[in-house]
Scaffold this motif. Structure first.
Motif, PDB file in Angstrom:
ATOM      1  N   THR A 165       0.829  -1.211   0.000  1.00 27.25           N
ATOM      2  CA  THR A 165       0.000   0.000   0.000  1.00 27.25           C
ATOM      3  C   THR A 165       0.859   1.254   0.000  1.00 27.25           C
ATOM      4  N   TYR A 166       1.884   1.278   0.825  1.00 26.41           N
ATOM      5  CA  TYR A 166       2.745   2.459   0.909  1.00 26.41           C
ATOM      6  C   TYR A 166       3.652   2.599  -0.312  1.00 26.41           C
ATOM      7  N   LEU A 167       3.998   1.475  -0.972  1.00 25.36           N
ATOM      8  CA  LEU A 167       4.774   1.570  -2.199  1.00 25.36           C
ATOM      9  C   LEU A 167       3.944   2.145  -3.346  1.00 25.36           C
ATOM     10  N   VAL A 168       2.673   1.802  -3.391  1.00 27.59           N
ATOM     11  CA  VAL A 168       1.803   2.208  -4.502  1.00 27.59           C
ATOM     12  C   VAL A 168       1.215   3.592  -4.297  1.00 27.59           C
ATOM     13  N   LYS A 169       0.992   3.982  -3.052  1.00 25.48           N
ATOM     14  CA  LYS A 169       0.301   5.230  -2.734  1.00 25.48           C
ATOM     15  C   LYS A 169       0.855   6.455  -3.478  1.00 25.48           C
ATOM     16  N   PRO A 170       2.182   6.666  -3.608  1.00 27.85           N
ATOM     17  CA  PRO A 170       2.676   7.854  -4.318  1.00 27.85           C
ATOM     18  C   PRO A 170       2.255   7.930  -5.779  1.00 27.85           C
ATOM     19  N   PHE A 171       1.909   6.794  -6.392  1.00 30.71           N
ATOM     20  CA  PHE A 171       1.496   6.798  -7.791  1.00 30.71           C
ATOM     21  C   PHE A 171       0.018   7.153  -7.959  1.00 30.71           C
ATOM     22  N   PHE A 172      -0.719   7.232  -6.857  1.00 28.71           N
ATOM     23  CA  PHE A 172      -2.145   7.581  -6.898  1.00 28.71           C
ATOM     24  C   PHE A 172      -2.419   8.655  -5.852  1.00 28.71           C
ATOM     25  N   PRO A 173      -1.843   9.848  -6.014  1.00 31.92           N
ATOM     26  CA  PRO A 173      -1.929  10.879  -4.972  1.00 31.92           C
ATOM     27  C   PRO A 173      -3.337  11.404  -4.730  1.00 31.92           C
ATOM     28  N   THR A 174      -4.216  11.280  -5.726  1.00 32.16           N
ATOM     29  CA  THR A 174      -5.575  11.832  -5.569  1.00 32.16           C
ATOM     30  C   THR A 174      -6.550  10.822  -4.979  1.00 32.16           C
ATOM     31  N   CYS A 175      -6.100   9.580  -4.806  1.00 30.55           N
ATOM     32  CA  CYS A 175      -6.988   8.533  -4.286  1.00 30.55           C
ATOM     33  C   CYS A 175      -6.839   8.416  -2.772  1.00 30.55           C
ATOM     34  N   ASP A 180      -6.745  -1.851  -5.662  1.00 24.81           N
ATOM     35  CA  ASP A 180      -6.331  -3.153  -5.118  1.00 24.81           C
ATOM     36  C   ASP A 180      -5.314  -3.867  -6.002  1.00 24.81           C
ATOM     37  N   LEU A 181      -5.527  -3.837  -7.332  1.00 23.53           N
ATOM     38  CA  LEU A 181      -4.688  -4.632  -8.220  1.00 23.53           C
ATOM     39  C   LEU A 181      -3.208  -4.266  -8.120  1.00 23.53           C
ATOM     40  N   PRO A 182      -2.821  -2.988  -8.271  1.00 25.83           N
ATOM     41  CA  PRO A 182      -1.394  -2.677  -8.129  1.00 25.83           C
ATOM     42  C   PRO A 182      -0.856  -2.951  -6.733  1.00 25.83           C
ATOM     43  N   VAL A 183      -1.688  -2.757  -5.708  1.00 28.98           N
ATOM     44  CA  VAL A 183      -1.246  -3.051  -4.337  1.00 28.98           C
ATOM     45  C   VAL A 183      -0.905  -4.534  -4.207  1.00 28.98           C
ATOM     46  N   LYS A 184      -1.784  -5.397  -4.729  1.00 29.48           N
ATOM     47  CA  LYS A 184      -1.539  -6.838  -4.636  1.00 29.48           C
ATOM     48  C   LYS A 184      -0.319  -7.242  -5.448  1.00 29.48           C
ATOM     49  N   LEU A 185      -0.148  -6.642  -6.643  1.00 24.52           N
ATOM     50  CA  LEU A 185       1.005  -6.978  -7.470  1.00 24.52           C
ATOM     51  C   LEU A 185       2.314  -6.605  -6.768  1.00 24.52           C
ATOM     52  N   PHE A 186       2.368  -5.385  -6.222  1.00 25.14           N
ATOM     53  CA  PHE A 186       3.574  -4.969  -5.504  1.00 25.14           C
ATOM     54  C   PHE A 186       3.782  -5.826  -4.263  1.00 25.14           C
ATOM     55  N   THR A 187       2.690  -6.198  -3.603  1.00 26.56           N
ATOM     56  CA  THR A 187       2.789  -7.036  -2.410  1.00 26.56           C
ATOM     57  C   THR A 187       3.376  -8.401  -2.757  1.00 26.56           C
ATOM     58  N   ILE A 188       2.899  -9.011  -3.836  1.00 28.19           N
ATOM     59  CA  ILE A 188       3.404 -10.322  -4.249  1.00 28.19           C
ATOM     60  C   ILE A 188       4.862 -10.221  -4.688  1.00 28.19           C
ATOM     61  N   LEU A 189       5.217  -9.132  -5.367  1.00 25.28           N
ATOM     62  CA  LEU A 189       6.613  -8.929  -5.765  1.00 25.28           C
ATOM     63  C   LEU A 189       7.515  -8.802  -4.538  1.00 25.28           C
ATOM     64  N   ALA A 190       7.072  -8.023  -3.556  1.00 23.95           N
ATOM     65  CA  ALA A 190       7.858  -7.861  -2.330  1.00 23.95           C
ATOM     66  C   ALA A 190       7.982  -9.187  -1.581  1.00 23.95           C
TER      67      ALA A 190
END
Length: 506
Positions: A165-175, A180-190
């Motif tokens: 969530t914290y890795l993806v948050k800077p790419f969606f500043p207005t949200c 969920d999808l990018p959060v899960k992808l980054f989570t699985i990568l990590a």
């Protein structure tokens, strides 16, 4: 890929006795090793086993680094909601630290008396399942059943989802919340990145743990110093509230305790890797006595820092308290706090992955799971199959990402496991009074921890009556239908047995 495995043998409390470390020359054939080879001159060629590569500092880092996760930075409001006042909130944080310390000291006696990797699994197997008490292995199997499929994956997933969530948050500043999808992808990568490190090298995994632990303590120091600066500047309108608004509802106090103890969870992680700990008879209790009080002090200081800068209302409304604190105190440098949170989550998840792989390895070594999970890499000396299995289970938990029910399930089951294990310590005191105990706690300590465990298991059932706890009990006892045919009577799944036989040779 080249592996060696441990056979199932009659257990001895000391893995150095040769009864459980004797190896069978079975290998999974391959043209090479999983990862680039390393110098294995220290490894006995006919007796590969995991090295004792974790010292006192790394042991402390594993405890501190696993315990200090995202909770204290993202949402410490759960304790405040249950207590209602700043003063009582700080008392609960300190009390949770005391309970965790007493529990860990009880585990230190078990870990030094039965120096086997696997934590609760190893202790329950030795106390209830050794010798002629074969039916007693059911207790250990039910712990493995819940621990490997629910408890450890949920703990790992909560940490990695926070990281994602914290890795993806800077790419969606207005949200308000990132998709969920990018959060899960980054989570699985990590998660995959951490699994790869743990497969590759114990030294690299412990080095990552040491580095992230330092960054967490730096972050808490920044918050504490900022709070003290605010207080010394005369701005005490928030923290001076003291005990105003203290709630007296016992059910709310129980919620505060649950939230606090969730933040402290991970105090038993060092017990999962006892066989890799240098001089465990001394370093296990030392790491506990140094690590957990340090975490307690850090948590109390961090909360003082928050309460000095933010009002109770701001903390209760904030979804990420540390970020709100940084916006108020750090100005243009506020971006550094999300970086600290990501590193904190990374370190905690790494500690859980490190320990959970050993639980899976120990369970398979004792015949509770397919033997392939008890293999270790012959050059890296890491339990590669068990780490890969842990990663798979965590990904299956991450994909739905609805963790609320699983976290309730976790809180209920983990304190049930702690209670059963501490009860086993009392049984061991009675059945084997002459067993060598390099470290021994006063008898009132495990009794107190047992009573706290009973309270923390029964209290939420009485106060909420939610079906979650009924489902938890059903899942635990569903393991009985797996245990008797496949473990006690030794039935094999034909396809799995054939696959393992075709891919191994003597």
């Amino acid at each position: 890929m080249q592996f060696s495995r441990f056979p199932e043998k009659e257990m001895s409390p000391n893995p150095g006795s040769g009864q459980i470390t004797q190896l069978v020359n079975k290998w999974i054939p391959s043209s090479g090793s999983i990862l680039p080879a390393c110098d294995n001159s220290a490894m006995e060629p006919n007796n590969p086993k995991m090295k004792k590569s974790v010292g006192l500092v790394s042991g402390i880092a594993l405890i501190v680094g696993t315990m200090i996760g995202s909770g204290v930075f993202i949402s410490p409001k759960g304790v405040l909601e249950g207590t209602g006042s700043i003063g009582f909130c700080l008392i609960i944080w300190a009390a949770c630290g005391m309970v965790s310390t007493l529990g860990a000291l009880s585990y230190a006696e078990l870990g030094t008396s039965i120096p086997r990797s696997g934590g609760e699994h190893a202790y329950l197997m030795y106390i209830f399942g050794s010798g002629t008490r074969r039916i007693g292995t059911l207790v250990a199997f039910l712990y493995d059943w819940v621990g490997i499929f629910i408890l450890r994956p949920v703990m790992f997933s909560v940490m990695t989802l926070s990281l994602g969530t914290y890795l993806v948050k800077p790419f969606f500043p207005t949200c308000t919340e990132p998709p969920d999808l990018p959060v899960k992808l980054f989570t699985i990568l990590a998660s995959s990145f951490l699994a790869a490190i743990n497969m590759y090298s114990v030294k690299m995994a412990t080095m990552l743990q040491n580095i992230t632990t330092v960054t967490k303590l730096v972050a808490i120091s920044v918050i504490t110093i900022g709070g003290l600066y605010t207080i010394c500047s005369g701005q005490t309108e928030y923290i001076s509230d003291g005990f105003q608004g203290t709630r007296k509802d016992p059910s709310l106090m129980a919620i505060a305790f649950y939230n606090g103890l969730w933040a402290y969870d991970g105090w038993n992680n060092l017990n999962f890797i006892t066989e890799e700990l240098k001089n465990p008879e001394k370093n296990l209790p030392r790491a506990i006595m140094l690590g957990i009080p340090l975490v307690t002090f850090a948590y109390v200081c961090a909360n003082v820092g928050f309460f000095a800068v933010m009002s109770r209302e701001e903390i209760l409304l904030s979804r990420a308290v540390a970020v709100g604190w940084a916006d108020s105190m750090l100005g243009v440098m506020a971006w550094i706090m999300p970086v600290f949170v990501v590193l904190s989550c990374l370190g905690s998840a790494n500690g859980v992955m490190f320990a959970t792989g050993r639980l899976c390895f120990a369970s398979a070594r004792d015949g509770h799971f397919p033997t392939i999970l008890s293999y270790i890499h012959v050059k890296r000396l890491t339990p590669v199959p068990s780490i890969a299995f842990t990663l798979l289970m965590s990904i299956l938990v991450i994909i739905p990402s609805d963790l609320t029910t699983l976290i309730d399930f976790y809180g209920f089951c983990i304190w049930l496991a702690y209670g059963v294990t501490v009860f086993a310590l009392l049984v061991l005191r009675y059945t084997e009074p002459k067993l060598s105990r390099p470290y021994k706690v006063p008898i009132f300590v495990p009794i107190f921890v047992l009573l706290m465990s009973i309270y923390l298991v029964i209290s939420p059932i009485i106060q909420t009556g939610r079906l979650t706890f009924f489902y938890a009990i059903l899942f635990i006892f569903s393991g009985v239908f797996v245990y008797f045919p496949f473990i006690y009577f030794g039935r094999k799944i034909p396809q799995l047995a054939v696959a393992i036989r075709e891919n191994t040779f003597n």
